[in-house]
Design an enzyme around this catalytic site. Structure first.
Site, PDB file in Angstrom:
ATOM      1  N   ARG A 161       0.866  -1.177   0.000  1.00  0.00           N
ATOM      2  CA  ARG A 161       0.000   0.000   0.000  1.00  0.00           C
ATOM      3  C   ARG A 161       0.901   1.224   0.000  1.00  0.00           C
ATOM      4  O   ARG A 161       2.025   1.163   0.475  1.00  0.00           O
ATOM      5  CB  ARG A 161      -0.913   0.011   1.227  1.00  0.00           C
ATOM      6  CG  ARG A 161      -1.972  -1.075   1.178  1.00  0.00           C
ATOM      7  CD  ARG A 161      -3.057  -0.845   2.197  1.00  0.00           C
ATOM      8  NE  ARG A 161      -4.180  -1.754   1.993  1.00  0.00           N
ATOM      9  CZ  ARG A 161      -5.404  -1.533   2.451  1.00  0.00           C
ATOM     10  NH1 ARG A 161      -5.649  -0.448   3.165  1.00  0.00           N
ATOM     11  NH2 ARG A 161      -6.376  -2.393   2.222  1.00  0.00           N
ATOM     12  N   ASP A 187       6.269  -2.380 -17.361  1.00  0.00           N
ATOM     13  CA  ASP A 187       4.880  -2.138 -16.931  1.00  0.00           C
ATOM     14  C   ASP A 187       4.490  -0.687 -17.196  1.00  0.00           C
ATOM     15  O   ASP A 187       3.970   0.004 -16.317  1.00  0.00           O
ATOM     16  CB  ASP A 187       4.716  -2.486 -15.454  1.00  0.00           C
ATOM     17  CG  ASP A 187       3.237  -2.600 -15.049  1.00  0.00           C
ATOM     18  OD1 ASP A 187       2.392  -2.814 -15.943  1.00  0.00           O
ATOM     19  OD2 ASP A 187       2.938  -2.469 -13.851  1.00  0.00           O
TER      20      ASP A 187
END
Length: 656
Positions: free
Chosen positions: A70, A180
């Site tokens: 996170r 990515d």
């Protein structure tokens, strides 16, 4: 893995440009469209403390979340610096291969220093989590802009793509693949600069036959060769860039369907539609990027040289309001056009058809060049690397091309020479020198040919000299030839610039004396406080080069600096860039080759006496040998490979 590898943290000084909204991505995308959803959960604020340094951080709002981590906003309680911090629970990386992924991300990211890459600050771990502190970009990401706007104007797309390409060129030059690239991984700083981030899937480039065949990334942006398990290459990042361009211009990814298998089928067969509202250059560029065969795709350099960029308007800046609404973009104004004309006149580009008197030109230069240099160099010349001298070209110049040197007319040179002699008669000195680049190349070829032809095989280098010989080498450099020229700092702390018009200017280490060369056979010397009026423009550029290298670049090796002893300054005769290395030839016969990927350097000095070879390895440790010792005893395969490449490069220059 030893937990100590995370401690102590690796810190880099310097404050981020704003506060950043970060998204952490899982190994695979959270949605097949690559869209980033803003988490709504907000956790209570609490204090996080670095167990080694004792620094305390206030944990703020949740910014994003992914498969492993996170991301939270955190503030350093002692400095009030704000960071975006990836928080990875130990429970998520309990297995060795999971922890290895985090280590890989840290090791890759912490060594990246570039204007358009999210800054890595430091990291540490406590009993619960691993914390990775990153630059904080307050204007979220391109995914958030796209979600608000759905489509962007072509000038906006050019603005963002240029910054992405700048970062990609840097990564690929360092042998790193992002793997990515998508809207959610392009973050926008407070001043609307794009930063490439999230290196969780990044990897070092491998030869084609050794590439990992893992399918990783975000479905809509995967290249055909990745889906076919042929592995990632630089071309795979280029494919993803094309998908990003299409998404921003058209409102959705090119291969998006309601079914993932169908999406993969479309990618493998390169089945997509170009909307009618796209401009012809945009369509042509997309078709050049989205090629099934990786070898047929446009390279990053070719993309920048495409008419979509060269003939289309790109704004210098976008307003913050463009994050949520269509901006009002104005074409270049007349004042900016005048800047360009003056720059071209000053630095050897094509001259204006309207001839002006020398006094009029000097007046224009005096008024405009300082502002031009400040706004242009300070904004664009900010590519920083671990070894800051390894700065890539700041524009569309091909790494394999030689510098663009436009020699001014001989009459103009004579006019400048007479003017300098006339105005500086009381303070200037005139010197003569006639060393040529071809002479240095011929001498270097003879030395290397002889050495390589007689040296025996060896596994290691001979003993290095016990003490450093005093010679001058290039410790920092900047390629800004797309506008002005090539700048460098020598180990004696003097600064030089070889301008695009073939002239050369050097500033002494104490910034008190200036040497100016009209050609490699004649140069003038005068106090820095008494630079002729007609050279003030170039003097301004030289001073900005000097300030930039002093403030932003790291010395490229551990060789000691040496003081100037009153001799004539070293003159850069020629520099050449290939896809692997930078070659620099100097007027005293010294030549230096810097290799990009591993930052190693080979320096040949004292060619007229007992020639010395200095090798600076990837750890910036230097070793100096007599070339005769290497010829007699041999050297390591690592050094021998570099010597053979240098000889090949010199032979190519001799034939050019």
């Amino acid at each position: 893995m030893d937990p100590a590898c995370f401690l102590p943290s690796h810190q880099f000084n310097g404050s981020p440009l704003g506060s950043d909204l970060y998204k952490t991505s899982p190994t695979f995308a959270s949605s097949k469209t690559g869209r980033t959803e803003q988490p709504k959960a907000v956790e209570p604020t609490r204090i996080i403390t670095d167990p080694v340094t004792g620094r305390a951080y206030s944990k703020g709002r949740l910014l994003g979340k992914g498969g492993f981590a996170r991301c939270y906003e955190m503030r350093d309680l002692s400095s009030s610096q704000t960071y975006a911090v990836k928080v990875i629970p130990h429970s998520r990386v309990a297995k060795p291969h999971q922890r290895e992924k985090i280590i890989n991300e840290i090791e890759l990211h912490r060594d990246l220093h570039h204007k358009h890459i999210v800054k890595f600050s430091h990291h540490f771990e406590d009993s619960e989590n691993i914390y990775i502190f990153l630059e904080h970009c307050s204007r979220k990401s391109l995914a958030h802009i796209w979600k608000s706007r759905h489509t962007l104007l072509e000038p906006e797309v050019r603005y963002y793509l240029k910054q992405i390409i700048s970062a990609l060129k840097y990564l690929h030059l360092k042998g790193i693949l992002h793997r990515d690239l998508k809207l959610g991984n392009f973050f926008i700083s407070e001043n609307m600069e794009l930063k490439v981030g999230d290196f969780g899937l990044a990897a070092r480039q491998e030869p084609a036959d050794q590439r990992k065949k893992t399918i990783c990334g975000t479905p809509n942006y995967l290249a055909p060769e990745v889906l076919l398990r042929q592995g990632h290459g630089p071309e795979s990042d280029v494919w993803s860039l094309g998908c990003v361009m299409y998404t921003l211009l058209c409102g959705n990814p090119p291969f998006e369907t309601s079914d993932l298998k169908e999406t993969y089928k479309c990618i493998k067969h390169v089945t997509y539609t170009l909307p009618v509202f796209l401009s012809i250059p945009a369509k042509n560029l997309l078709m050049g990027i989205l090629k099934r065969n990786p070898q047929e795709r446009l390279t990053l350099e070719e993309i920048l040289d495409h008419e979509f960029f060269t003939k289309g308007y790109t704004p210098d800046k976008l307003p913050p309001s463009s994050c949520v609404m269509v901006p009002e973009l104005n074409p270049p104004n007349p004042a900016k056009s005048l800047f360009v004309k003056v720059t071209k006149t000053l630095f050897g580009k094509r001259k204006s058809k309207v001839k002006k008197s020398p006094s009029e030109e000097r007046d224009e230069i005096s008024k405009l060049v300082t502002g031009l240099v400040k706004t242009s160099i300070c904004r664009q010349m900010s590519h920083k690397t671990v070894e800051g001298n390894e700065v890539t070209p700041l524009s569309g110049q091909s790494p394999s091309s030689s510098p663009a040197v436009t020699v001014a007319e001989e009459g103009s040179r004579k006019s400048i020479s007479r003017s300098i002699r006339g105005t500086m008669a009381s303070t200037s000195e005139v010197f003569e020198d006639c060393v040529t680049a071809s002479a240095v190349i011929e001498s270097a070829i003879a030395l290397l040919k002889n050495c390589l032809s007689i040296m025996p095989p060896a596994e290691r280098n001979p003993a290095s000299l016990a003490c450093h010989e005093h010679f001058v080498w290039v410790s920092k450099w900047v390629d800004y030839s797309n506008k002005y020229g090539f700048g460098y700092q020598l180990s004696n702390r003097s600064i030089g610039v070889l301008f695009n018009d073939g002239t050369h200017m050097t500033l002494s280490a104490n910034w008190k004396k200036v040497h100016y060369n009209l050609t490699n056979s004649k140069h003038f010397s005068f106090p820095a406080s008494a630079v002729p009026e007609q050279l003030q423009g170039q003097m301004s550029v030289l001073q900005y080069f000097a300030s930039y290298m002093e403030q932003h670049l790291m010395k490229g090796g551990d060789l000691p600096s040496i003081d100037e002893v009153g001799q004539l300054p070293l003159l850069l005769l020629q520099w050449v860039k290939t896809d692997q290395a930078l070659l620099m030839l100097f007027s005293n016969g010294t030549f230096q080759v810097n290799f990009y990927n591993d930052h190693t350097k080979v320096i040949f000095s004292k060619p007229d006496h007992s020639c010395l070879l200095t090798y600076i390895n990837r750890d910036r440790n230097s070793y100096t040998y007599k070339l005769s010792s290497i010829a007699e005893l041999g050297c390591s395969p690592e050094l021998q490979h570099r010597l053979k490449y240098i000889l090949k490069l010199l032979l190519e220059r001799a034939d050019a």
